[in-house]
Design a protein around this motif. Structure first.
Motif, mmCIF file in Angstrom:
data_model
loop_
_atom_site.group_PDB
_atom_site.id
_atom_site.type_symbol
_atom_site.label_atom_id
_atom_site.label_comp_id
_atom_site.label_asym_id
_atom_site.label_seq_id
_atom_site.Cartn_x
_atom_site.Cartn_y
_atom_site.Cartn_z
ATOM 1 N N ARG A 1 0.801 -1.197 -0.080
ATOM 2 C CA ARG A 1 0.067 0.108 -0.129
ATOM 3 C C ARG A 1 0.746 1.104 -0.019
ATOM 4 N N SER A 2 1.808 1.388 0.826
ATOM 5 C CA SER A 2 2.756 2.339 0.992
ATOM 6 C C SER A 2 3.588 2.763 -0.395
ATOM 7 N N LEU A 3 3.888 1.767 -0.874
ATOM 8 C CA LEU A 3 4.802 1.913 -2.125
ATOM 9 C C LEU A 3 3.803 2.059 -3.328
ATOM 10 N N THR A 4 2.626 1.744 -3.256
ATOM 11 C CA THR A 4 1.859 2.371 -4.360
ATOM 12 C C THR A 4 1.551 3.783 -4.037
ATOM 13 N N ILE A 5 1.270 4.196 -3.093
ATOM 14 C CA ILE A 5 1.020 5.674 -2.906
ATOM 15 C C ILE A 5 2.089 6.331 -3.216
ATOM 16 N N LEU A 6 3.497 5.940 -2.635
ATOM 17 C CA LEU A 6 4.821 6.596 -2.890
ATOM 18 C C LEU A 6 5.107 6.712 -4.404
ATOM 19 N N THR A 7 4.731 5.682 -5.178
ATOM 20 C CA THR A 7 5.066 5.857 -6.460
ATOM 21 C C THR A 7 4.230 6.820 -7.240
ATOM 22 N N ALA A 8 2.727 6.994 -6.878
ATOM 23 C CA ALA A 8 2.116 7.797 -7.423
ATOM 24 C C ALA A 8 2.513 9.219 -7.085
ATOM 25 N N VAL A 9 2.754 9.578 -5.734
ATOM 26 C CA VAL A 9 3.226 10.961 -5.294
ATOM 27 C C VAL A 9 4.526 11.211 -5.904
ATOM 28 N N GLY A 10 5.427 10.352 -6.039
ATOM 29 C CA GLY A 10 6.656 10.687 -6.436
ATOM 30 C C GLY A 10 6.481 11.120 -7.974
ATOM 31 N N LYS A 11 5.934 10.478 -8.683
ATOM 32 C CA LYS A 11 5.718 10.844 -10.020
ATOM 33 C C LYS A 11 4.980 12.138 -10.286
ATOM 34 N N ALA A 12 4.058 12.466 -9.495
ATOM 35 C CA ALA A 12 3.433 13.536 -9.421
ATOM 36 C C ALA A 12 4.076 14.761 -9.256
ATOM 37 N N HIS A 13 5.119 14.533 -8.157
ATOM 38 C CA HIS A 13 5.693 15.717 -7.745
ATOM 39 C C HIS A 13 7.277 15.559 -8.192
ATOM 40 N N ASP A 14 7.372 14.781 -9.123
ATOM 41 C CA ASP A 14 8.986 14.527 -9.511
ATOM 42 C C ASP A 14 9.862 14.579 -8.702
ATOM 43 N N LYS A 15 9.686 13.648 -7.679
ATOM 44 C CA LYS A 15 10.780 13.282 -6.559
ATOM 45 C C LYS A 15 11.166 11.996 -6.314
ATOM 46 N N ILE B 1 8.843 -7.708 -3.085
ATOM 47 C CA ILE B 1 7.960 -6.535 -2.993
ATOM 48 C C ILE B 1 8.716 -5.352 -3.470
ATOM 49 N N ILE B 2 9.970 -4.931 -3.071
ATOM 50 C CA ILE B 2 10.483 -3.768 -3.684
ATOM 51 C C ILE B 2 10.849 -3.667 -4.900
ATOM 52 N N SER B 3 10.928 -4.985 -5.685
ATOM 53 C CA SER B 3 11.350 -5.070 -6.913
ATOM 54 C C SER B 3 10.422 -4.582 -7.802
ATOM 55 N N LYS B 4 9.077 -4.399 -7.432
ATOM 56 C CA LYS B 4 7.923 -3.891 -8.183
ATOM 57 C C LYS B 4 7.772 -2.657 -8.185
ATOM 58 N N TYR B 5 8.638 -1.751 -7.475
ATOM 59 C CA TYR B 5 8.320 -0.257 -7.572
ATOM 60 C C TYR B 5 9.672 0.353 -7.823
ATOM 61 N N PRO B 6 9.596 1.656 -8.208
ATOM 62 C CA PRO B 6 10.773 2.370 -8.766
ATOM 63 C C PRO B 6 11.209 3.193 -7.671
ATOM 64 N N ILE B 7 11.866 2.313 -6.513
ATOM 65 C CA ILE B 7 12.546 3.111 -5.394
ATOM 66 C C ILE B 7 14.133 3.160 -5.673
ATOM 67 N N SER B 8 14.514 4.248 -4.894
ATOM 68 C CA SER B 8 15.853 4.421 -5.121
ATOM 69 C C SER B 8 16.824 3.663 -4.028
ATOM 70 N N TYR B 9 16.219 3.346 -3.175
ATOM 71 C CA TYR B 9 17.132 2.500 -1.999
ATOM 72 C C TYR B 9 15.929 2.216 -0.770
ATOM 73 N N VAL B 10 16.639 0.928 -0.209
ATOM 74 C CA VAL B 10 15.805 0.514 0.968
ATOM 75 C C VAL B 10 16.915 0.469 2.076
ATOM 76 N N LEU B 11 16.635 0.894 3.257
ATOM 77 C CA LEU B 11 17.327 0.839 4.439
ATOM 78 C C LEU B 11 16.833 0.200 5.396
ATOM 79 N N VAL B 12 17.580 -0.757 6.343
ATOM 80 C CA VAL B 12 17.317 -1.463 7.191
ATOM 81 C C VAL B 12 18.105 -0.798 8.489
ATOM 82 N N TRP B 13 17.452 -1.031 9.696
ATOM 83 C CA TRP B 13 17.880 -0.235 10.821
ATOM 84 C C TRP B 13 19.164 -1.171 11.456
#
Length: 365
Positions: free
Chosen positions: A271-285, A310-322
């Motif tokens: 859900r969060s990555l779907t939201i993030l993908t849409a917002v990133g595209k709309a705001h060019d971020k 999961i992460i392979s399906k979305y255009p994310i720049s990085y994933v960070l673990v704690w």
């Protein structure tokens, strides 16, 4: 008469343009900071960078060793992204809230940049009202108190100036400042930090962000990209953007979420990555999973059978673990030699979809 009116009109127009320009926030960045922003936008074309918090300063069974990393000990390579925290810098202390010296953090930032890696900084700062840590939510006036006109405004400006001094000190031998992803005021969609949703109004939160951004700009900080990072609470793009301070303030969009229950984690991530993908595209971020993980990683195939699909399906720049805490048993999020998921992590490392430090050296943009 016509010439006089023309002259007056021209004067009014020019005065108006000058007035407008002085009210606008002009964003200035160093060339390598602009280059980092461009790389973050294009990174999904190459793969997903892996990041780890406090990676080179301590780990399971060690503390303070040089040139060491639990991630490197498992897969032979450093993370592409290393994150550190500035908590307690506001107090003028020599060590941060996790007892790592700021001198060491600075040295590791310079080393990671020299290697071709990327650095992210968070800031778990104390409450300027109670003096307790970021998790003290006993007072709902803290954010209001640091804004313009608030009783702690001047104190807070001094705290921001200490952050600015640190950012400005990150200088390589050639005189270039190291570009930084700065991620303050994170997880604000929850209410476990003093800047969280139930601790301030929407406008107060936006003003906190703008105050932070503008003060660092005033202090000459030109080597920072600013990351806006929610929790997994937003259910749609409107909720994600509810407290968004503006495109002129924010450079990268992210969210934080951790696994407790596997199915719930998958649902939150999707859900969060779907939201993030849409917002990133709309705001060019560019977008990222700015914090995630599974404490103690008891699932031996978590990396390749839960996280990577999961992460392979979305255009994310990085994933960070704690972090891999050395002072709290069982509190770690990356494997170490012999840990049950170490073998699977090597497979995760070998995937063409993931990027570690060595991969970054070979990328062309």
């Amino acid at each position: 008469m016509n010439r006089l009116n023309l002259l007056i009109g021209t004067f009014v127009l020019v005065a108006g343009l000058v007035s407008c320009s002085t009210n606008m926030t002009k964003i200035e960045r160093t060339p390598n900071t602009e280059e980092l922003l461009l790389k973050m936008k294009k990174m999904p074309e190459k793969g997903i960078m892996f990041g780890h918090h406090d990676d080179p300063v301590y780990g399971i069974g060690w503390d303070g060793d040089l040139n060491r990393s639990d991630v490197k000990s498992v897969c032979g390579d450093y993370p592409a992204v290393m994150a550190f925290d500035l908590g307690h810098i506001e107090l003028g202390k020599s060590t941060n809230l996790d007892n790592v010296s700021f001198d060491r953090i600075k040295n590791e930032i310079l080393a990671q940049h020299q290697r071709g890696g990327i650095i992210s900084l968070s800031w778990h700062l104390n409450s300027p009202v109670t003096g307790k840590d970021s998790w003290d939510v006993s007072d709902t006036t803290v954010v209001a108190s640091v804004l313009s006109g608030g009783v702690n405004h001047e104190k807070f400006l001094g705290w921001l100036d200490k952050v600015a001094d640190f950012m400005n000190s990150l200088v390589m031998p050639d005189g270039a400042k190291v570009p930084i992803l700065f991620r303050p005021w994170h997880e604000h969609t929850g209410s476990w930090f003093w800047w969280g949703k139930n601790l301030c109004t929407t406008q107060q939160y936006k003003d906190l962000w703008r105050l932070t951004h503008n003060r660092l700009q005033e202090k000459g900080v030109r080597n920072v990209l600013y990351a806006y990072s929610t929790g997994s609470e937003p259910k749609d793009t409107a909720e994600y953007l509810e407290r968004y301070p503006g495109d002129d303030v924010i450079d990268l969009l992210g969210f934080d979420t951790y696994q407790m229950d596997r199915q719930q984690y998958i649902e939150n991530m999707e859900r969060s990555l779907t939201i993030l993908t849409a917002v990133g595209k709309a705001h060019d971020k560019p977008i990222a999973v700015t914090e995630t993980g599974y404490e103690a990683i008891p699932d031996s195939t978590w990396w390749t059978e839960t996280l990577l699909p999961i992460i392979s399906k979305y255009p994310i720049s990085y994933v960070l673990v704690w972090r891999n805490a050395r002072e709290k048993e069982g509190h770690y999020y990356a494997p170490y030699p012999g840990q049950v998921s170490a073998g699977d992590f090597v497979k995760f490392y070998q995937s063409p979809k993931t990027l570690f430090l060595t991969d970054l050296k070979n990328l062309k943009f």
